[in-house]
Design a protein around this motif. Structure first.
Motif, PDB file in Angstrom:
ATOM      1  N   HIS A 181       0.869  -1.163   0.000  1.00  0.00           N
ATOM      2  CA  HIS A 181       0.000   0.000   0.000  1.00  0.00           C
ATOM      3  C   HIS A 181       0.912   1.220   0.000  1.00  0.00           C
ATOM      4  O   HIS A 181       1.810   1.332   0.829  1.00  0.00           O
ATOM      5  N   LEU A 221       3.183  -3.140   3.733  1.00  0.00           N
ATOM      6  CA  LEU A 221       2.918  -4.412   3.072  1.00  0.00           C
ATOM      7  C   LEU A 221       1.435  -4.761   3.095  1.00  0.00           C
ATOM      8  O   LEU A 221       0.758  -4.575   4.112  1.00  0.00           O
ATOM      9  N   THR A 222       0.940  -5.268   1.982  1.00  0.00           N
ATOM     10  CA  THR A 222      -0.393  -5.848   1.945  1.00  0.00           C
ATOM     11  C   THR A 222      -0.333  -7.246   2.573  1.00  0.00           C
ATOM     12  O   THR A 222       0.745  -7.743   2.939  1.00  0.00           O
ATOM     13  N   GLU A 223      -1.487  -7.891   2.666  1.00  0.00           N
ATOM     14  CA  GLU A 223      -1.495  -9.258   3.199  1.00  0.00           C
ATOM     15  C   GLU A 223      -0.633 -10.176   2.335  1.00  0.00           C
ATOM     16  O   GLU A 223       0.124 -11.004   2.845  1.00  0.00           O
ATOM     17  N   GLN A 224      -0.740 -10.014   0.996  1.00  0.00           N
ATOM     18  CA  GLN A 224       0.089 -10.818   0.090  1.00  0.00           C
ATOM     19  C   GLN A 224       1.571 -10.473   0.257  1.00  0.00           C
ATOM     20  O   GLN A 224       2.440 -11.344   0.189  1.00  0.00           O
ATOM     21  N   GLU A 228       2.992  -9.404   3.009  1.00  0.00           N
ATOM     22  CA  GLU A 228       3.465  -9.997   4.273  1.00  0.00           C
ATOM     23  C   GLU A 228       3.854 -11.453   4.067  1.00  0.00           C
ATOM     24  O   GLU A 228       4.869 -11.921   4.595  1.00  0.00           O
ATOM     25  N   LEU A 229       3.049 -12.192   3.299  1.00  0.00           N
ATOM     26  CA  LEU A 229       3.357 -13.599   3.027  1.00  0.00           C
ATOM     27  C   LEU A 229       4.687 -13.736   2.296  1.00  0.00           C
ATOM     28  O   LEU A 229       5.515 -14.595   2.636  1.00  0.00           O
ATOM     29  N   ASP A 272       7.678 -12.837   4.641  1.00  0.00           N
ATOM     30  CA  ASP A 272       8.010 -13.955   5.535  1.00  0.00           C
ATOM     31  C   ASP A 272       8.913 -14.960   4.825  1.00  0.00           C
ATOM     32  O   ASP A 272       9.885 -15.470   5.401  1.00  0.00           O
TER      33      ASP A 272
END
Length: 301
Positions: free
Chosen positions: A49, A57-60, A62-63, A66
């Protein structure tokens, strides 16, 4: 998936800024931005974003972050093993210790370590938080309790007790307490009982505060407590290893001390063959043995 794009993505996610990531990578902001857009297109996902204060980071995202963190740690481990295949001790060693032990015991001894291994670089992280060694937040840790994490090699180094100390000048001016009740006539210098510290120290301070002690100075680490004591402000609760390295301290109320606090050195199993860790471990062990010998010799003088 393009490894180079992943490397750039990781740098941006870590920095939270295209500009700062570009500076780290030696790339222009526009080049970094193009690589991120290309990665997002290949994944058909939005990874960040964008707003005026930087990137989130968006949810994607963040994945993916990681995953790149795990990759980076494994690459760091592989690089460490490759470097340690040489006979000489060199390169970076990330060490974590508590603020008190790291500041008052370890740091003053580092010149001797560097003299022995001039090509070794120490990245010293002093904090009370327990870093995750298996996740490679540090290479080696010195902790005031036995580590509970799995897949760690651990060695008990020594035992520490909290005791009461004052400066010679303070005792000459104010006298030394003969009993715990006499502590009401002195200023107690310590960490706050609720502050982050070893349990034995907190318990000792809590017991002292059941007495009528109205004059107090609290500091959030033992370095500050020591500075107050050597500047003659009162009687301080300090680890016994501090007194061994600090001339001019007098132990008061010698019957009062905490329970023993074990000191452990730990490092990940995967770094068992690391020559840098072996060099650091052996150096710390030899320094502790030398300190014990000095104490024994002084007792017989």
């Amino acid at each position: 998936m393009d490894w180079d794009k992943l490397r750039i993505f990781h740098a941006v996610a870590d920095a939270g800024s295209l500009t700062h990531a570009g500076e780290t990578l030696g790339l222009s902001q526009s080049a970094v931005s193009r690589q991120i857009r290309s990665l997002e297109e290949s994944l058909n996902a939005t990874l960040f974003h964008r707003h005026a204060r930087g990137l989130i980071l968006t949810e994607q995202g963040e994945l993916l972050f990681d995953a790149t963190q795990v990759m980076n740690r494994r690459l760091d481990t592989a690089a460490a093993r490759i470097r340690d295949s040489e006979e000489e001790v060199f390169g970076e060693l990330r060490v974590t210790a508590t603020t008190g032990f790291g500041t008052l015991w370890l740091t003053p001894r580092l010149p001797a370590l560097y003299e022995r291994y001039p090509d070794l670089s120490i990245d010293l992280n002093l904090e009370e938080r327990v870093l995750d060694l298996p996740m490679r937040e540090a290479d080696v840790a010195i902790r005031m309790k036995e580590p509970s994490q799995a897949d760690l090699i651990r060695r008990r180094l020594m035992g520490v007790r909290m005791r009461l100390y004052a400066s010679e000048t303070y005792v000459a001016s104010h006298g030394a307490p003969a009993t715990l009740d006499d502590m009401s006539e002195h200023r107690l210098i310590s960490q706050a009982a609720h502050s982050t510290q070893v349990r034995a120290g907190a318990e000792m301070i809590a017991a002292l505060l059941t007495r009528d002690i109205t004059k107090r100075l609290t500091v959030n680490n033992y370095f500050g407590v020591l500075q107050a004591v050597i500047n003659h402000l009162g009687i301080g609760v300090l680890p016994d290893y501090v007194a061994l390295d600090t001339p001019g301290l007098v132990r008061v109320l010698p019957e009062e001390e905490s329970s023993e606090v074990p000191v452990f050195l730990a490092y990940p199993e995967e770094l068992r063959q690391s020559k840098r860790i072996a060099a650091f471990r052996d150096f710390v062990t030899s320094e502790i043995q030398a300190q014990r010998k000095a104490v024994r010799d002084a007792a017989f003088e």
